[in-house]
Design a protein around this motif. Structure first.
Motif, PDB file in Angstrom:
ATOM      1  N   ALA A  79      78.004 -16.941 -30.700  1.00 36.05           N
ATOM      2  CA  ALA A  79      77.767 -17.654 -31.959  1.00 36.05           C
ATOM      3  C   ALA A  79      76.990 -18.952 -31.719  1.00 36.05           C
ATOM      4  O   ALA A  79      76.103 -19.310 -32.516  1.00 36.05           O
ATOM      5  N   LEU A  80      77.302 -19.655 -30.639  1.00 36.75           N
ATOM      6  CA  LEU A  80      76.579 -20.885 -30.322  1.00 36.75           C
ATOM      7  C   LEU A  80      75.105 -20.589 -30.045  1.00 36.75           C
ATOM      8  O   LEU A  80      74.207 -21.286 -30.535  1.00 36.75           O
ATOM      9  N   LEU A  81      74.846 -19.558 -29.266  1.00 37.14           N
ATOM     10  CA  LEU A  81      73.474 -19.218 -28.908  1.00 37.14           C
ATOM     11  C   LEU A  81      72.681 -18.738 -30.117  1.00 37.14           C
ATOM     12  O   LEU A  81      71.461 -18.931 -30.180  1.00 37.14           O
ATOM     13  N   LEU A  82      73.365 -18.145 -31.095  1.00 32.68           N
ATOM     14  CA  LEU A  82      72.701 -17.699 -32.318  1.00 32.68           C
ATOM     15  C   LEU A  82      72.555 -18.819 -33.349  1.00 32.68           C
ATOM     16  O   LEU A  82      71.883 -18.644 -34.360  1.00 32.68           O
ATOM     17  N   GLY A  83      73.227 -19.955 -33.100  1.00 31.08           N
ATOM     18  CA  GLY A  83      73.157 -21.057 -34.044  1.00 31.08           C
ATOM     19  C   GLY A  83      74.150 -20.966 -35.181  1.00 31.08           C
ATOM     20  O   GLY A  83      74.079 -21.733 -36.146  1.00 31.08           O
ATOM     21  N   LYS A 136      69.518 -21.623 -20.329  1.00 29.21           N
ATOM     22  CA  LYS A 136      70.164 -20.597 -21.172  1.00 29.21           C
ATOM     23  C   LYS A 136      70.406 -21.125 -22.596  1.00 29.21           C
ATOM     24  O   LYS A 136      71.123 -20.513 -23.378  1.00 29.21           O
ATOM     25  N   ASN A 137      69.847 -22.302 -22.904  1.00 32.67           N
ATOM     26  CA  ASN A 137      69.981 -22.927 -24.228  1.00 32.67           C
ATOM     27  C   ASN A 137      71.374 -23.506 -24.471  1.00 32.67           C
ATOM     28  O   ASN A 137      71.862 -23.567 -25.594  1.00 32.67           O
ATOM     29  N   ILE A 138      72.039 -23.942 -23.391  1.00 36.59           N
ATOM     30  CA  ILE A 138      73.373 -24.563 -23.487  1.00 36.59           C
ATOM     31  C   ILE A 138      73.320 -25.927 -22.811  1.00 36.59           C
ATOM     32  O   ILE A 138      72.970 -26.028 -21.635  1.00 36.59           O
ATOM     33  N   LYS A 243      68.532 -26.346 -28.225  1.00 37.28           N
ATOM     34  CA  LYS A 243      67.439 -26.500 -29.205  1.00 37.28           C
ATOM     35  C   LYS A 243      67.907 -27.274 -30.432  1.00 37.28           C
ATOM     36  O   LYS A 243      67.189 -28.122 -30.953  1.00 37.28           O
ATOM     37  N   PHE A 244      69.131 -26.976 -30.887  1.00 35.82           N
ATOM     38  CA  PHE A 244      69.686 -27.701 -32.028  1.00 35.82           C
ATOM     39  C   PHE A 244      69.818 -29.187 -31.703  1.00 35.82           C
ATOM     40  O   PHE A 244      69.403 -30.049 -32.487  1.00 35.82           O
TER      41      PHE A 244
END
Length: 330
Positions: A79-83, A136-138, A243-244
């Protein structure tokens, strides 16, 4: 005529979207976690919400979702990776698929106490692990303590042989699985929300956790014995979608980072207090017996589980393990 209708519809939609997505609208941050509000993580999430909304009025709104009410153990990272959620504070055991080095926090009997873990986490080695998953976008923002882990079972656990054949619930971590395999127990992966029922029904007959998690989930009601082993950590990494986070206005992001740092100090201060209170509540309930290990018994457990360090040193890094061991020295 159809063309004109489509143009009108497009115009209406663009007006609606413009009305919904406003430059002046506050940024909504969904902060989800899997434990109760009355745990160190639960208190930290609520304090983050309070300070963020007080100091960034009209700019930030924080929604906190405790007790797996938004996403459970198995879905929150996706869910975090999908935003779909913007902040989490997963157990450090959850990151083995994103950065192998973070498995260091699962090694049994590595840190003598929470003060040693603190020293390592605030060291250059510990801080570097916060940014180890950005590809990994984290992005890691902070470490939050819960406390040290104790072992529970429906039989007394005083020496490693006592664990033989028991089915222990573990988080989804190869290190934690191996930790119980080396004492000839049977690890079973299970989400946090399922633990009480799993113990109640006998799907598993032992587990490991902190005093506050035992007490808040009533685990002591379905376990006859808790051994005060202090054999590992349940700490969390507060994380966000990279990214967020980078997409936030600079002044908002800077203030939120300062708030996270302030909340971290308070969470870590409260962690020991909450765990000691939970331990007293469990003891006073009379529903489980608390077993105190002698130094010699604890030494036996440590030696029995020490081969786990060797098994994972190539993935974690010998130098990183040495740096963690060094943190035991004042």
């Amino acid at each position: 005529m159809l063309s004109n209708k489509l143009k009108a519809l497009a115009c209406a939609l663009s007006f609606t979207v413009a009305g919904l997505v406003h430059a002046d609208d506050p940024v909504t941050i969904k902060f989800a976690h899997v434990v109760a509000d009355n745990t160190p993580k639960g208190q930290g999430a609520l304090l983050f919400k309070k300070l963020a909304e007080e100091r960034l009025p009209g700019k930030v709104k924080v929604e906190v979702y405790p007790n797996s009410s938004l996403f459970g153990d198995g879905k929150e990272m996706e869910a975090l990776l999908l935003g779909d959620v913007h902040m989490l504070a997963p157990s450090l055991a959850k990151f083995e698929h994103y950065a192998k080095a973070i498995q260091i926090f699962d090694l049994p009997f590595l840190f003598d106490d929470l003060a040693a873990a603190d020293r390592f986490q605030s060291s250059p080695h510990g801080k570097a692990l916060l940014t180890a998953m950005e590809d990994k976008n984290i992005t890691g923002l902070a470490y939050w303590h819960n406390g040290t882990k104790q072992m529970s079972a429906n039989k007394p656990l005083r020496e490693p042989a006592d664990a033989r054949g028991l089915k222990f619930r573990v988080q989804a971590s190869q290190v934690l699985e191996e930790q119980f395999k080396v004492v000839r127990a049977n690890p079973r992966k299970m989400s946090f929300a399922e633990v009480y029922q799993g113990l109640q029904t006998g799907v598993v007959n032992g587990t490991e956790n902190t005093w506050s998690n035992y007490e808040s989930q009533k685990v002591h009601e379905v376990q006859k014995y808790i051994t005060e082993s202090d054999h590992g950590l349940i700490d969390y990494m507060v994380i966000t979608n990279t990214k967020f986070w980078r997409g936030l206005p600079d002044e908002v992001r800077s203030e939120l980072e300062a708030i996270v740092e302030e909340v971290t100090v308070e969470v870590n201060r409260q962690a020991d207090e909450l765990n000691q209170k939970a331990k007293r509540t469990i003891a006073e309930s009379g529903k489980t017996e608390i077993i105190q290990l002698t130094p010699e018994q604890r030494g036996e457990w440590r030696e029995a589980m020490r081969p786990v360090w060797k098994k994972f040193e190539s993935e974690i890094g010998v130098d990183l393990i040495k740096a963690a061991e060094a943190a035991n020295q004042h």
